[in-house]
Scaffold this motif. Sequence first.
Motif, short mmCIF file in Angstrom:
data_model
loop_
_atom_site.label_atom_id
_atom_site.label_comp_id
_atom_site.label_asym_id
_atom_site.label_seq_id
_atom_site.Cartn_x
_atom_site.Cartn_y
_atom_site.Cartn_z
N UNK A 346 0.83 -1.21 0.00
CA UNK A 346 0.00 0.00 0.00
C UNK A 346 0.86 1.26 0.00
N UNK A 347 1.87 1.31 0.86
CA UNK A 347 2.70 2.52 0.97
C UNK A 347 3.54 2.73 -0.28
N UNK A 365 0.62 12.10 3.67
CA UNK A 365 -0.69 11.46 3.52
C UNK A 365 -0.56 9.96 3.28
N UNK A 366 0.38 9.59 2.42
CA UNK A 366 0.60 8.18 2.13
C UNK A 366 0.99 7.41 3.39
N UNK A 367 1.84 8.01 4.20
CA UNK A 367 2.30 7.35 5.43
C UNK A 367 1.16 7.20 6.43
N UNK A 372 -2.71 3.65 9.41
CA UNK A 372 -4.09 3.33 9.82
C UNK A 372 -4.45 1.92 9.36
N UNK A 373 -4.10 1.60 8.12
CA UNK A 373 -4.36 0.26 7.60
C UNK A 373 -3.63 -0.80 8.41
N UNK A 374 -2.36 -0.55 8.71
CA UNK A 374 -1.56 -1.52 9.44
C UNK A 374 -2.07 -1.74 10.85
N UNK A 375 -2.47 -0.65 11.51
CA UNK A 375 -3.03 -0.77 12.87
C UNK A 375 -4.30 -1.61 12.85
N UNK A 376 -5.16 -1.40 11.87
CA UNK A 376 -6.41 -2.16 11.76
C UNK A 376 -6.12 -3.65 11.60
#
Length: 404
Positions: A346-347, A365-367, A372-376
Amino acid sequence: MISAASSFVLLLCVTRAVGAVEGGIFSLAFATSQILLTFGKFGVRSFQATDMKEEISFGVYLQTRVWFCLGMLILGIVYTLSAGYDLRKSAIFVLVCIIKIADAIEDVFHGQLQNTGHLDVAGKLLTARNLFTMLIFGISISIMEDLLSASIISAVTTIAVVIFLNITVTRHYIPIEFSFEKVQTIYLVKACFPLFLGSFLSLYIYNVPKYAIDFLGSEEEVTYYSIIFMPAFVINLFSEFIFKPLLTTIASMWADKDFSAFFKTVLKLLANILLITFAVIIGAYWIGTQVLSLAYAVDVTPYRTELVLLMMSGGFSAAVYLLYNVLTSMRLQKIIIVNYFAASIAVSILSYLLVKYSQIHGAVTAYLITEILLFTLMLAGTYHGYQKGIRNNESRNYNISGDK
């Protein structure tokens, strides 16, 4: 605090002594060395500190660390050759890599000290060594005003000091010897490979936006991004104060199947990270860019919005790092690999797409989206493992009771 501050101070010394362009070179060299450091450490620290059953002897931990450090150095040389840098820039990259090898060397001693209840001793050693590195690097670059010369002096003296300090002090608490026990070595490498890959991808995620700026922008923009990115680690720092000393406790709770205490402890730690993040965001909004501009002698005041977004990213990153260690305690390393692999894809896509159209703001913004995705994903993996642990324990108790 000293360990986390070292990256701030070293970059500050470079930008003040030799300017923003050299600061960009050093920042990229430091970022690359941080990524390579994941091979030097190979994810062993989390496994070693939570090795409550003493599955691996310290001799094996020490022996494998030597090979990992040599591999880290070789990878650093290979990278500089393949990147096509000139001789001076290549030398700086390799020398900064050697400075970071010191982190990998001392980490194996500190992991064993933590496992045996002497985390305070590890903290003192870590503090003393990092203070020395900052001092010698700062003095060298201030006097010589040359990044290459300062890197040579710092690399040689840092390696010498880290070996002397850790062997001299650690031998009073644990026996220091090499062990080439084949079965344990193979088991350690297999068990920690997912942790290494997770750490590698984690650093890759941190630095892809920076590399995207380097590829599509300038070295000055790399410096600006690096400066506003630095404070994001403040959240990680204060979070580690809270949860790192509790790693062995969390591992014991899981091993003893005290699921209620385990769940409450992890939940409290996540709540603490949330509070720290909120406090740091407020500070960053009001005085963050002014303080950074004054400290680094580089004007980053136009990037207040980006700084706040990076602070939010830092909060998610700290929570991810906590769950990374929790999953390690639960011995669910494979989940870590899957999550980090998805986030790295994704990154990679987001960074180059967004940086192309909005430079530093795009990188930020990319980071943020990636964290957020990784935490989820990490939260979902932890909860799944937690529920599976409860079900397995209930099934085991049911079978033992004889009521099958």
